[in-house]
Write an enzyme that holds these catalytic residues in place. Structure first.
Site, short mmCIF file in Angstrom:
data_model
loop_
_atom_site.label_atom_id
_atom_site.label_comp_id
_atom_site.label_asym_id
_atom_site.label_seq_id
_atom_site.Cartn_x
_atom_site.Cartn_y
_atom_site.Cartn_z
N GLY A 74 0.87 -1.28 -0.05
CA GLY A 74 0.04 -0.14 0.00
C GLY A 74 0.71 1.10 0.02
N GLY A 94 2.94 3.59 1.13
CA GLY A 94 3.75 3.83 2.55
C GLY A 94 3.46 5.24 2.97
N THR A 95 2.94 6.30 2.09
CA THR A 95 2.84 7.59 2.53
C THR A 95 1.79 7.59 3.54
OG1 THR A 95 3.43 8.26 0.34
CG2 THR A 95 2.75 9.97 1.78
N TYR A 96 0.57 6.91 3.38
CA TYR A 96 -0.23 6.86 4.46
C TYR A 96 -0.40 6.05 5.62
CZ TYR A 96 -1.78 9.33 0.26
OH TYR A 96 -1.76 10.01 -0.78
N GLY A 97 0.94 5.38 5.94
CA GLY A 97 1.14 4.53 6.89
C GLY A 97 1.31 3.21 6.29
N VAL A 133 1.40 -1.18 6.06
CA VAL A 133 0.58 -1.90 6.33
C VAL A 133 1.51 -3.43 6.30
CG1 VAL A 133 -1.18 -3.51 5.56
CG2 VAL A 133 -1.21 -0.96 5.37
N LYS A 145 -1.94 -2.15 10.28
CA LYS A 145 -1.62 -0.89 9.58
C LYS A 145 -1.21 0.05 10.55
CE LYS A 145 -3.76 3.13 7.37
NZ LYS A 145 -4.93 3.74 6.85
N ASP A 156 -13.50 6.96 -3.30
CA ASP A 156 -12.33 6.42 -4.07
C ASP A 156 -12.34 4.98 -4.30
OD1 ASP A 156 -8.71 6.84 -3.33
OD2 ASP A 156 -9.90 7.06 -5.23
C1 66X Z 1 -2.89 -5.44 1.93
N1 66X Z 1 -3.59 -6.32 2.45
C2 66X Z 1 -4.64 -5.82 3.63
N2 66X Z 1 -5.58 -6.59 4.03
C3 66X Z 1 -6.48 -6.18 4.98
C4 66X Z 1 -6.60 -4.83 5.13
C5 66X Z 1 -5.51 -4.04 4.37
N3 66X Z 1 -5.62 -2.40 4.55
C6 66X Z 1 -4.40 -1.64 4.25
C7 66X Z 1 -4.88 -0.47 4.63
C8 66X Z 1 -6.46 -0.13 4.52
N4 66X Z 1 -6.94 0.73 5.31
C9 66X Z 1 -8.44 0.64 5.04
O1 66X Z 1 -9.06 0.26 4.25
N5 66X Z 1 -9.03 1.74 5.75
C10 66X Z 1 -10.30 2.25 5.70
C11 66X Z 1 -10.68 3.41 6.39
C12 66X Z 1 -11.92 3.83 6.26
C13 66X Z 1 -12.88 3.13 5.52
C14 66X Z 1 -14.28 3.69 5.73
N6 66X Z 1 -14.61 4.50 4.28
C15 66X Z 1 -15.83 5.37 4.59
C16 66X Z 1 -16.26 6.01 3.55
O2 66X Z 1 -15.03 7.09 3.19
C17 66X Z 1 -14.03 6.44 2.69
C18 66X Z 1 -13.48 5.55 3.87
C19 66X Z 1 -12.44 1.94 4.89
C20 66X Z 1 -13.66 1.26 3.96
F1 66X Z 1 -14.88 1.17 4.74
F2 66X Z 1 -13.76 1.77 2.85
F3 66X Z 1 -13.01 -0.02 3.87
C21 66X Z 1 -11.16 1.47 5.04
C22 66X Z 1 -6.71 -2.00 4.99
N7 66X Z 1 -4.76 -4.47 3.65
#
Ligand code: 66X
Length: 402
Positions: free
Chosen positions: A27, A29-32, A34, A51, A150
């Site tokens: 992912g 790297g700038t935003y943290g 994982v 993360k 997004d």
């Molecule tokens: C690489 N493998 C992997 N496996 C599992 C998770 C994962 N990651 C990396 C960072 C990411 N972080 C998110 O997905 N965060 C996130 C934050 C908020 C929201 C809620 N949304 C609400 C509406 O506005 C946009 C954000 C979400 C969601 F719900 F969209 F999934 C994820 C999750 N990576």
């Protein structure tokens, strides 16, 4: 943060020393960062994503992401299992179910196989199941009163082998950018280019009253890319007026496929804040023979297929005429074989390589060089400007309670 959550997460929840890192950093790297990890304190063969939040303690971004993820509980949305604080670094880590694949790398795999003259096509059942599960996840997010804003292949993850095999998980890798530089245009933050390829036309014309329809446009872009392995509205990165939502080249890329919208196609287009600029910069006659069906035919997709008919309901210029997630889930396309399945790889071997990790900045938090074992990394997709990671061990990690 309510006491129940604190207790559940910080007093009784897992601690960082309960995990061993499998050294996969993915992912942006700038935003943290994982990392991929496994439990070592209990017999558990599941993989976890940790993360690391790029901030000192609980910033607005951390709180917002944590609270959103706590509220959003659905099989097709990334699942927050817990929050861990690493005292030495004052870092906050979100503990999530690890998803091995994302649509970006999967599409790239099929596109590359086509180029290598050994085409490996994505199964029709896989495409339909991915589309169906994205719609289920986005319907849930919309029913929670939230827009994603997004949606793109890099934010559509898919679980690997295990109890959730082949399940789609909507994610948002760039989430923190919304809070790190809220004043900066969302086309570039922390030197990470944010792709506009999946952005709805009303957003590009400055609409401030946008709706859930913006996410349905993105779903249409993703569906088209699953069918052709090519982003339907790709365009080079352009410099535009600071903070302006208007992007000439992205609009041109849309019109080249869709044609220029007639007044009858989109009555409210003339109400858009950037409509004057549009009139000044575009000649409708330059796009007069362009249609979505012709584009799909050029991409060797049967123009009379049900897939193209469904795509035409998603990629509608007028957001008020675009299909909603509820309507989409009831579409006849999902009542016909191959039926959508819970495991999008159902009955198939998973052909995609697992995420790898590469050498990256090995200086630790105290600036000392560390030796980390690494292996070569898979190519980063166009949409993620991130980097792959390194083997890492957290020193002296604890949770908030200790
Ligand atoms: C690489 N493998 C992997 N496996 C599992 C998770 C994962 N990651 C990396 C960072 C990411 N972080 C998110 O997905 N965060 C996130 C934050 C908020 C929201 C809620 N949304 C609400 C509406 O506005 C946009 C954000 C979400 C969601 F719900 F969209 F999934 C994820 C999750 N990576």
């Amino acid at each position: 943060m309510d006491d129940g959550f604190k207790t559940e997460t910080f007093l009784r929840g897992p601690k960082l020393e309960d995990f061993e890192y499998l050294g996969c950093k993915v992912g942006q790297g700038t935003y943290g960062q994982v990392y991929k990890a496994r439990r070592k304190d209990i017999p558990d063969d599941r993989s976890y994503a940790l993360k690391e939040i790029e901030s000192q303690g609980f910033s607005l971004s951390t709180c917002r992401e944590t609270s959103l993820l706590r509220e959003l509980k659905h099989p097709n949305v990334i699942n927050l299992l817990g929050v861990i604080l690493c005292h030495t670094d004052r870092k906050v880590l979100l503990l999530l179910d690890y998803a091995e694949y994302d649509l970006c790398q999967m599409i790239k795999f099929h596109k590359t196989s086509k180029k290598d003259k050994k085409p490996v096509k994505m199964a029709k059942g896989t495409i339909k199941s991915i589309l169906y599960q994205i719609l289920e996840g986005i319907q849930y997010i919309h029913s929670s009163g939230v827009l994603h804003r997004d949606l793109k292949p890099a934010n559509i993850l898919i679980m690997g082998e295990g109890i959730q095999r082949g399940r789609v998980k909507i994610a948002d890798f760039g989430f923190s950018r919304l809070f790190r530089n809220p004043l900066k245009p969302l086309t570039e933050v922390d030197n990470v280019v944010v792709t506009l390829w999946y952005r709805a036309p009303e957003l590009l014309l400055g609409d401030k009253h946008y709706t859930t329809a913006i996410d349905m446009w993105s779903v249409g872009c993703i569906f088209a890319e699953l069918l052709t392995y090519e982003p339907i509205f790709s365009c080079r990165q352009e410099n535009n007026r600071e903070n302006s939502p208007y992007h000439h080249d992205q609009l041109d890329s849309i019109f080249r496929v869709m044609g220029f919208p007639l007044e009858t196609d989109w009555e409210d287009m003339k109400e858009m804040p950037e409509y004057i600029t549009l009139q000044e910069e575009f000649k409708p006659c330059n796009y007069s023979n362009n249609t979505l069906v012709k584009y799909m035919e050029k991409q060797n997709i049967n123009p009379t297929s049900k897939d193209v008919a469904f795509l035409q309901k998603l990629l509608v210029m007028d957001p008020n005429k675009r299909i909603t997630s509820e309507q989409a889930l009831k579409d006849a396309i999902f009542q016909k074989e191959p039926f959508p399945t819970g495991d999008v790889f159902s009955g198939l071997e998973i052909p995609y390589p697992e995420r790898k990790f590469v050498e990256s900045d090995t200086s630790d938090r105290r600036g000392k060089k560390r030796k980390y074992s690494t292996t070569s990394g898979a190519q980063q997709s166009d949409q993620t400007q991130g980097q792959y990671g390194k083997q890492i061990r957290m020193s002296n990690p604890t949770t908030l309670s200790e």
